[in-house]
Design a protein around this motif. Sequence first.
Motif, PDB file in Angstrom:
ATOM      1  N   GLU A 156       2.553  -3.765 -14.432  1.00 47.18           N
ATOM      2  CA  GLU A 156       3.596  -3.131 -13.500  1.00 47.18           C
ATOM      3  C   GLU A 156       2.802  -1.846 -12.721  1.00 47.18           C
ATOM      4  O   GLU A 156       3.195  -1.976 -11.299  1.00 47.18           O
ATOM      5  CB  GLU A 156       4.619  -2.241 -14.722  1.00 47.18           C
ATOM      6  CG  GLU A 156       5.329  -3.209 -15.472  1.00 47.18           C
ATOM      7  CD  GLU A 156       6.418  -3.923 -14.686  1.00 47.18           C
ATOM      8  OE1 GLU A 156       6.834  -3.595 -13.582  1.00 47.18           O
ATOM      9  OE2 GLU A 156       6.819  -4.913 -15.567  1.00 47.18           O
ATOM     10  N   HIS A 157       1.959  -1.318 -13.085  1.00 48.75           N
ATOM     11  CA  HIS A 157       1.130  -0.419 -12.167  1.00 48.75           C
ATOM     12  C   HIS A 157       0.374  -1.098 -10.950  1.00 48.75           C
ATOM     13  O   HIS A 157       0.473  -0.705 -10.007  1.00 48.75           O
ATOM     14  CB  HIS A 157       0.000   0.489 -13.051  1.00 48.75           C
ATOM     15  CG  HIS A 157       0.666   1.787 -13.708  1.00 48.75           C
ATOM     16  ND1 HIS A 157       0.490   1.958 -15.175  1.00 48.75           N
ATOM     17  CD2 HIS A 157       1.460   2.678 -13.221  1.00 48.75           C
ATOM     18  CE1 HIS A 157       1.039   3.045 -15.596  1.00 48.75           C
ATOM     19  NE2 HIS A 157       1.650   3.469 -14.470  1.00 48.75           N
ATOM     20  N   LEU A 158       0.166  -2.182 -11.526  1.00 49.11           N
ATOM     21  CA  LEU A 158      -0.857  -2.919 -10.264  1.00 49.11           C
ATOM     22  C   LEU A 158       0.304  -3.286  -9.176  1.00 49.11           C
ATOM     23  O   LEU A 158      -0.220  -3.149  -7.724  1.00 49.11           O
ATOM     24  CB  LEU A 158      -1.498  -4.092 -10.779  1.00 49.11           C
ATOM     25  CG  LEU A 158      -2.295  -4.950  -9.846  1.00 49.11           C
ATOM     26  CD1 LEU A 158      -3.485  -4.193  -9.370  1.00 49.11           C
ATOM     27  CD2 LEU A 158      -2.811  -6.247 -10.495  1.00 49.11           C
ATOM     28  N   LEU A 159       1.441  -3.639  -9.670  1.00 50.86           N
ATOM     29  CA  LEU A 159       2.306  -4.161  -8.615  1.00 50.86           C
ATOM     30  C   LEU A 159       2.746  -2.995  -7.686  1.00 50.86           C
ATOM     31  O   LEU A 159       2.798  -2.792  -6.564  1.00 50.86           O
ATOM     32  CB  LEU A 159       3.785  -4.748  -9.269  1.00 50.86           C
ATOM     33  CG  LEU A 159       4.856  -5.295  -8.399  1.00 50.86           C
ATOM     34  CD1 LEU A 159       4.545  -6.130  -7.248  1.00 50.86           C
ATOM     35  CD2 LEU A 159       5.883  -5.534  -9.300  1.00 50.86           C
ATOM     36  N   LEU A 160       2.993  -1.757  -8.455  1.00 50.22           N
ATOM     37  CA  LEU A 160       3.751  -0.461  -7.909  1.00 50.22           C
ATOM     38  C   LEU A 160       2.647  -0.109  -6.788  1.00 50.22           C
ATOM     39  O   LEU A 160       3.011   0.390  -5.538  1.00 50.22           O
ATOM     40  CB  LEU A 160       3.991   0.475  -9.014  1.00 50.22           C
ATOM     41  CG  LEU A 160       5.156   0.086  -9.716  1.00 50.22           C
ATOM     42  CD1 LEU A 160       5.259   0.991 -10.932  1.00 50.22           C
ATOM     43  CD2 LEU A 160       6.494   0.476  -8.917  1.00 50.22           C
ATOM     44  N   VAL A 161       1.389   0.134  -7.188  1.00 48.03           N
ATOM     45  CA  VAL A 161       0.399   0.608  -6.419  1.00 48.03           C
ATOM     46  C   VAL A 161       0.383  -0.211  -4.968  1.00 48.03           C
ATOM     47  O   VAL A 161      -0.113   0.123  -3.839  1.00 48.03           O
ATOM     48  CB  VAL A 161      -0.967   0.916  -7.056  1.00 48.03           C
ATOM     49  CG1 VAL A 161      -1.821  -0.345  -7.043  1.00 48.03           C
ATOM     50  CG2 VAL A 161      -1.682   1.988  -6.260  1.00 48.03           C
ATOM     51  N   ASN A 162       0.560  -1.725  -5.231  1.00 51.04           N
ATOM     52  CA  ASN A 162       0.335  -2.441  -4.150  1.00 51.04           C
ATOM     53  C   ASN A 162       1.442  -2.661  -3.015  1.00 51.04           C
ATOM     54  O   ASN A 162       1.587  -2.956  -2.061  1.00 51.04           O
ATOM     55  CB  ASN A 162      -0.179  -3.873  -4.593  1.00 51.04           C
ATOM     56  CG  ASN A 162      -1.581  -3.973  -4.909  1.00 51.04           C
ATOM     57  OD1 ASN A 162      -2.332  -4.016  -3.935  1.00 51.04           O
ATOM     58  ND2 ASN A 162      -1.816  -4.027  -6.056  1.00 51.04           N
ATOM     59  N   ILE A 163       2.752  -2.025  -3.534  1.00 48.24           N
ATOM     60  CA  ILE A 163       3.948  -2.194  -2.808  1.00 48.24           C
ATOM     61  C   ILE A 163       4.031  -0.778  -2.019  1.00 48.24           C
ATOM     62  O   ILE A 163       4.490  -0.835  -0.993  1.00 48.24           O
ATOM     63  CB  ILE A 163       5.240  -2.431  -3.614  1.00 48.24           C
ATOM     64  CG1 ILE A 163       5.118  -3.764  -4.151  1.00 48.24           C
ATOM     65  CG2 ILE A 163       6.465  -2.124  -2.746  1.00 48.24           C
ATOM     66  CD1 ILE A 163       5.114  -5.035  -3.252  1.00 48.24           C
ATOM     67  N   TYR A 164       3.601   0.326  -2.566  1.00 48.61           N
ATOM     68  CA  TYR A 164       4.014   1.494  -2.447  1.00 48.61           C
ATOM     69  C   TYR A 164       2.757   2.447  -1.725  1.00 48.61           C
ATOM     70  O   TYR A 164       2.809   3.318  -1.232  1.00 48.61           O
ATOM     71  CB  TYR A 164       4.495   2.505  -3.362  1.00 48.61           C
ATOM     72  CG  TYR A 164       5.944   1.822  -3.852  1.00 48.61           C
ATOM     73  CD1 TYR A 164       6.995   2.269  -2.932  1.00 48.61           C
ATOM     74  CD2 TYR A 164       6.009   1.211  -4.826  1.00 48.61           C
ATOM     75  CE1 TYR A 164       8.164   1.824  -3.526  1.00 48.61           C
ATOM     76  CE2 TYR A 164       7.208   0.811  -5.359  1.00 48.61           C
ATOM     77  CZ  TYR A 164       8.406   0.920  -4.713  1.00 48.61           C
ATOM     78  OH  TYR A 164       9.554   0.582  -4.837  1.00 48.61           O
ATOM     79  N   ALA A 165       1.495   1.827  -1.600  1.00 47.29           N
ATOM     80  CA  ALA A 165       0.333   2.283  -1.383  1.00 47.29           C
ATOM     81  C   ALA A 165      -0.367   1.455  -0.254  1.00 47.29           C
ATOM     82  O   ALA A 165      -0.155   0.179  -0.331  1.00 47.29           O
ATOM     83  CB  ALA A 165      -0.367   2.953  -2.478  1.00 47.29           C
ATOM     84  N   GLN A 166      -1.485   2.076   0.298  1.00 45.97           N
ATOM     85  CA  GLN A 166      -2.396   1.141   1.175  1.00 45.97           C
ATOM     86  C   GLN A 166      -3.212   0.342   0.281  1.00 45.97           C
ATOM     87  O   GLN A 166      -3.412   0.611  -0.871  1.00 45.97           O
ATOM     88  CB  GLN A 166      -3.321   2.127   1.808  1.00 45.97           C
ATOM     89  CG  GLN A 166      -2.667   3.074   2.930  1.00 45.97           C
ATOM     90  CD  GLN A 166      -2.519   1.904   4.415  1.00 45.97           C
ATOM     91  OE1 GLN A 166      -2.808   0.991   4.274  1.00 45.97           O
ATOM     92  NE2 GLN A 166      -1.902   2.985   5.373  1.00 45.97           N
ATOM     93  N   HIS A 167      -3.692  -0.656   0.692  1.00 46.68           N
ATOM     94  CA  HIS A 167      -4.608  -1.671  -0.170  1.00 46.68           C
ATOM     95  C   HIS A 167      -5.815  -0.850  -0.489  1.00 46.68           C
ATOM     96  O   HIS A 167      -6.361  -0.171   0.280  1.00 46.68           O
ATOM     97  CB  HIS A 167      -4.591  -2.941   0.603  1.00 46.68           C
ATOM     98  CG  HIS A 167      -5.374  -4.055  -0.208  1.00 46.68           C
ATOM     99  ND1 HIS A 167      -4.503  -4.836  -1.016  1.00 46.68           N
ATOM    100  CD2 HIS A 167      -6.724  -4.530  -0.471  1.00 46.68           C
ATOM    101  CE1 HIS A 167      -5.214  -5.545  -1.912  1.00 46.68           C
ATOM    102  NE2 HIS A 167      -6.490  -5.538  -1.646  1.00 46.68           N
ATOM    103  N   TYR A 168      -6.475  -1.602  -1.455  1.00 45.37           N
ATOM    104  CA  TYR A 168      -7.556  -0.849  -2.107  1.00 45.37           C
ATOM    105  C   TYR A 168      -8.539  -0.927  -1.166  1.00 45.37           C
ATOM    106  O   TYR A 168      -8.984  -2.068  -0.715  1.00 45.37           O
ATOM    107  CB  TYR A 168      -7.802  -1.539  -3.419  1.00 45.37           C
ATOM    108  CG  TYR A 168      -9.143  -0.893  -4.053  1.00 45.37           C
ATOM    109  CD1 TYR A 168      -9.100   0.167  -5.142  1.00 45.37           C
ATOM    110  CD2 TYR A 168     -10.416  -1.455  -3.815  1.00 45.37           C
ATOM    111  CE1 TYR A 168     -10.201   0.617  -5.663  1.00 45.37           C
ATOM    112  CE2 TYR A 168     -11.376  -0.659  -4.254  1.00 45.37           C
ATOM    113  CZ  TYR A 168     -11.396   0.176  -5.409  1.00 45.37           C
ATOM    114  OH  TYR A 168     -12.711   0.645  -5.707  1.00 45.37           O
TER     115      TYR A 168
END
Length: 477
Positions: A142-154
């Motif tokens: 879940e956290h991995l999906l959320l950070v990739n939808i709402y934030a810049q890519h790593y």
Amino acid sequence: MRTKYLYIALLLVILSSCNKFLDIVPKDKFIPTTVEDYENMLNFATVTTFGDFYEDLITDDAFLPEGEPGNLYTKQRLNNRKIYLFDKNAFGEGDNDVIWSEGYKRIFYFNTVINNVLDAQGGSEAAKRSVRAEALLGRALEHLLLVNIYAQHYDAATAATEPGVPLVLEADISAKHRRNTVGEVYNQVIADLQEAIKDLPLNNKLNKFRARKAGGYALLSRVYLYMGNYEQALANANEALGLYSTLANMNNYKVIIPGPFPFVPGAPVGWTDVPRGIDHPETIVARTFLRPFGLGQDVCASQELTALFNNDDKRWTLYYANGWPPAPPFNYMNRYGVKIFLRGDFFSNAINTPELYLTRAECKARANDLGGALADVNLLRQNRIVPAAYTEVTAASLDNDPLKVLRFVLDERRRELAFTGMRVMDLKRLNKDPRFAKTIKHVAEGKEFILEPNSPNYLRQIWPAASVMNPDWKLNP
């Protein structure tokens, strides 16, 4: 007034989680106390869903024709049309952004298990740790999906300062949260998975909605791929495939009857006999979209995606059709040169073996192991292409050119994973490489809408129902 609530606005989300307990257990309230109670939480319908299939509408795979018959654009809700038009403010405070609300709801469930199961009554220490490990994998997913939808890519250069999403590690609805950095979120996801792998069972318990050790390695491989750490992505893909490597030959599946239609035990699902995700031999850890058919009947393959297929590819003939029903008065192929996406089955959009083979192939191609990369892709294609049309692709047939091999692998990844929620993250990571950066164009309402590489419009805005309760959160640009 104290600002609290990560995912509650007017008590929308966590209280709905509590209501779910009432929906499932016919008591005034449910307080888990035993290991069995916590393990049963991993079987709840709430935690067997994942993601939001409408995010695929932002990609170069999607085409929504307008006009009647065959309209697919105006039939969409306003939120989804906004996504298709690259509007990051697709959701208002009164709308339900399910990636955020359902994602954090599931995290609440997983945290309840993680925080408490080791002190639960009954069960061995090994059983407790196994249940906790499954919840750790779920939280990481879940956290991995959320950070990739709402934030810049790593990006290693900016991850320590770039705003990500709140990390929620406690089942406490009154806790104050902040937008953790992208780096912090990725570090926690890696830590959760590394801890989970120690205690995950070798085989799924009960069904494939439950986690297994191969799933831990597979998800860790995905994390490292997104980070651009291809050595670790390869190593973890190898570990996962060493535990589970099954591929299904799609030549054994066929179109059976017009569908999709609701699942009836013992009956085929949808318009093909492709197994649903929970039963599919390629599934490692299963999840379904909130609407089990995903974008089926709601989107066409773009002309660009269409050009990547031909009628010798079973993914094309099983998952797409000229129209709906399969022989309708209106024909998308005749009018637009594309097919409508159907895939009328309850498919897995979580963790499976085809993604692993493609990740491993990409990592090998980037390491200049051209033969190894093509061996993985050829193995997958043997299970996708009609036997009479199948030919092995060799490095020589691609001029022994590492870039051509890598492009071939990435094209195969796009074919295989279309409309499973993976394309957005692939676009974001590939846009960081000028060789693969691309501009996406969608046409609607008589206008052309453009999404440039690395555009801030790739970032969905933080759900207003959450940000209004947390005015100190920095919003996306």
